[in-house]
Design a protein around this motif. Sequence first.
Motif, PDB file in Angstrom:
ATOM      1  N   GLU A   1      76.445  34.254  37.284  1.00 31.45           N
ATOM      2  CA  GLU A   1      76.683  34.553  35.875  1.00 31.45           C
ATOM      3  C   GLU A   1      76.010  33.531  34.978  1.00 31.45           C
ATOM      4  O   GLU A   1      75.411  33.885  33.950  1.00 31.45           O
ATOM      5  CB  GLU A   1      78.185  34.592  35.587  1.00 31.45           C
ATOM      6  CG  GLU A   1      78.491  35.009  34.147  1.00 31.45           C
ATOM      7  CD  GLU A   1      79.966  34.974  33.823  1.00 31.45           C
ATOM      8  OE1 GLU A   1      80.421  35.770  32.986  1.00 31.45           O
ATOM      9  OE2 GLU A   1      80.676  34.130  34.402  1.00 31.45           O
TER      10      GLU A   1
ATOM     11  N   GLU B   1      73.161  34.667  32.230  1.00 26.90           N
ATOM     12  CA  GLU B   1      73.406  34.455  30.804  1.00 26.90           C
ATOM     13  C   GLU B   1      72.184  33.854  30.115  1.00 26.90           C
ATOM     14  O   GLU B   1      72.076  33.902  28.895  1.00 26.90           O
ATOM     15  CB  GLU B   1      74.626  33.563  30.602  1.00 26.90           C
ATOM     16  CG  GLU B   1      75.940  34.301  30.820  1.00 26.90           C
ATOM     17  CD  GLU B   1      77.136  33.411  30.535  1.00 26.90           C
ATOM     18  OE1 GLU B   1      76.955  32.174  30.509  1.00 26.90           O
ATOM     19  OE2 GLU B   1      78.239  33.942  30.339  1.00 26.90           O
TER      20      GLU B   1
ATOM     21  N   PRO C   1      69.542  37.124  28.412  1.00 22.99           N
ATOM     22  CA  PRO C   1      70.352  38.206  27.832  1.00 22.99           C
ATOM     23  C   PRO C   1      69.573  39.489  27.607  1.00 22.99           C
ATOM     24  O   PRO C   1      70.151  40.575  27.669  1.00 22.99           O
ATOM     25  CB  PRO C   1      70.842  37.605  26.508  1.00 22.99           C
ATOM     26  CG  PRO C   1      69.863  36.516  26.188  1.00 22.99           C
ATOM     27  CD  PRO C   1      69.462  35.949  27.520  1.00 22.99           C
TER      28      PRO C   1
ATOM     29  N   LYS D   1      72.369  41.289  29.696  1.00 25.29           N
ATOM     30  CA  LYS D   1      73.606  41.283  28.908  1.00 25.29           C
ATOM     31  C   LYS D   1      74.333  42.620  28.898  1.00 25.29           C
ATOM     32  O   LYS D   1      75.556  42.657  28.745  1.00 25.29           O
ATOM     33  CB  LYS D   1      73.303  40.852  27.480  1.00 25.29           C
ATOM     34  CG  LYS D   1      72.479  41.856  26.679  1.00 25.29           C
ATOM     35  CD  LYS D   1      72.251  41.378  25.252  1.00 25.29           C
ATOM     36  CE  LYS D   1      71.419  42.384  24.458  1.00 25.29           C
ATOM     37  NZ  LYS D   1      71.187  41.922  23.070  1.00 25.29           N
ATOM     38  N   ASP D   2      73.612  43.726  29.061  1.00 30.51           N
ATOM     39  CA  ASP D   2      74.262  45.031  28.921  1.00 30.51           C
ATOM     40  C   ASP D   2      75.082  45.432  30.141  1.00 30.51           C
ATOM     41  O   ASP D   2      76.170  45.998  30.001  1.00 30.51           O
ATOM     42  CB  ASP D   2      73.214  46.105  28.627  1.00 30.51           C
ATOM     43  CG  ASP D   2      72.600  45.948  27.246  1.00 30.51           C
ATOM     44  OD1 ASP D   2      73.270  45.348  26.377  1.00 30.51           O
ATOM     45  OD2 ASP D   2      71.461  46.390  27.041  1.00 30.51           O
TER      46      ASP D   2
ATOM     47  N   THR E   1      75.543  41.041  33.450  1.00 30.05           N
ATOM     48  CA  THR E   1      76.485  39.989  33.076  1.00 30.05           C
ATOM     49  C   THR E   1      77.912  40.517  32.928  1.00 30.05           C
ATOM     50  O   THR E   1      78.862  39.884  33.417  1.00 30.05           O
ATOM     51  CB  THR E   1      76.024  39.290  31.786  1.00 30.05           C
ATOM     52  OG1 THR E   1      74.712  38.739  31.990  1.00 30.05           O
ATOM     53  CG2 THR E   1      76.975  38.168  31.410  1.00 30.05           C
TER      54      THR E   1
END
Length: 667
Positions: free
Chosen positions: A227, A231, A234, A238-239, A242
């Motif tokens: 993770e 990060e 992103p 991110k969608d 993560t």
Amino acid sequence: MHPLTITRTVYDPATRDFIFDSAESKALPSIRQWINNNNPFIYWYILRVDNQSELSLDQWAIELYTHQALNIKEAYIDGIDRCFELKKRENDSWCDKYVLSIPKQLGIPIVGKGTRRILFKVDINCREGLMHEYGISGRFIAHGVESADIKEKFFQYSCKVGEFKQILDNNPDEASVYAEKRMSARYSAKDVQLFTNSFRMIHDLYSYCHSGLIQRDELLHKLQLLEDNFEKVPDIAKDKITPLLHDGIRELGLRTNNENLKSRYTRLCDSLVELLHIEVMGTNLGKGAIAAQESEILSNGTGYVNGDDNVSRQDGRTAGVGSSERHEKNSHGHDYTVNTGKLHQAQALKKPQVQNLSGPREQKIGKKAFLFPVLIIIVLAGYWMFSPLLVVNSGNQDTIIPQNTKVVDSPLAANDTNNVSIDNKTATTNTQLDLETYTNSIGMEFVLIPAGEFQMGSPSSEEDRDDDEGPVHEVTIENAYHLGKYEVTQAQWVEIMGNNPLYFDGDNKPVEQISWNEVQEFIKKLNAKEGTDKYRLPSEAEWEYACRAGTASSYSFGDDESKLEDYAWYCFNSGNITHPVGQKKPNPWGLYDMHGNVWEWCQDRWHDTYKNAPTDGSAWEDGNSSYRVSCGGSFFDTASGSRSAVRFSYDPSRYSALLGFRLLREV
């Protein structure tokens, strides 16, 4: 006449189209959109069940019979926002049976005169599936009506569709190279590197989840490292990626034992690999050799069919009419860094970002001078005298520190100088200074950092730098300060806080698994114990100034990445664990582990660039971001993620095995 009509369709990811049972032009757009939003790079087996009776089928089930190379473990029902697991039942030596059972209690009927569509995710074992033709048949069972047979539906499978998953399974490093080629069209080279550097860690996690007994703490550590890395990218993660890891970590944090972990987290690992597959295969390769390779994949005798089932095949079975239409794939792109850059080791730990340094790098150390005749000594030593507390050391590296006393610490030769070049401009700086140290009541050692000026950030010419490391700007550190000689250790944390949130056990290892908010509480208690208000986190400027220690290069020892292992624990020598502080060489100002081991919290709020940043060395506390800055890289990061200018953002409530800190003590 049977009251149920069942239509079968297979979605072919190679042609991005359906192998029709019959024309369903009205339904296909919504199905296609749903698949595009979920995973258009795998095969989907789709059933449409039309209930022509007036009877509502409140309880029903579907049995599917497949070759053992096919796995059908998940199903989705139109209008229902959830995934349904299928039960696997071995049927015979060639065939497996999968069962989707929908009891009345779920409230998912097939109403009278109504329709349900069920989409089954088809995973194919690439080693067994190369250029095979497969059939899926089955039976629909419902309470109150006679069961209905589901006629066998045939399709051909090309292993090339699952090529990435096979490469990742065999060699994660090869998968990184493969992904870099496919993703470079959409994402920056650094993001792609960070993303792909996580492949080795993902391969390890996937193998671990499919192995024997899973241990909660070990699994939590692996997920947190991943993770942290994702990060950092992103735009890519991110969608879906993560959030998947975040949910897994949150759920794992609520568990107190190892019971029933395997089934839940095996699915998470499978989902993670699938999301990687989506990102990698979803790239528009454009023109050139890679595009030519894809064209060959699609035309190399795969025999995909798209049409009505009443057309005869050469082997006597019915099949569809081949379609030559090809649908372009969406372009994607994609950093230990494993990226191959970061976490890339895997760790796609997030790769530390590099700061920019542009313009002249003339280092101006504080200009305080002694009032007694030592000017000749100063000139010969080749450095500015910056404090009346400064004591010239003979150069002997052996320093004895009596408990709770101030001493002079000069581990390096005081007259060594380096010429460093930044954007074709040269600055001559002292690389060794004799600095006073201070030791407090719990054994924390501090080095006196002189006042001075420096260029903060990284120049555009610095390899693997990020945009958030610029623009380069001059910062004036007006007052000297003490900075921790080492990262705060677990023993020191326990002395003040009475607990140890460790992941890696060791009194002299850096404390980790601590949030920015918890560090503030530690500082409050330490100040109370010491009867002062002088302890705090360094600002990002104070941290980088001390890390650089008068240098303007990528690292405090120069630009030669091959020397990093002498100064830092990072992904290629750490063994993916933290190490006791002070085991590597210090920087020119006598600070240890400024590169690697653990990321170090700073006081500042996060900003995407240094535009309008303070120039007086103070912490940048205004802005809309709730995130805080960390610097220095970790044991999990690559060399580029351990540079002097590297910076990263974390939620202040976030804790990680990658995150620690060192303290500043105001003079």
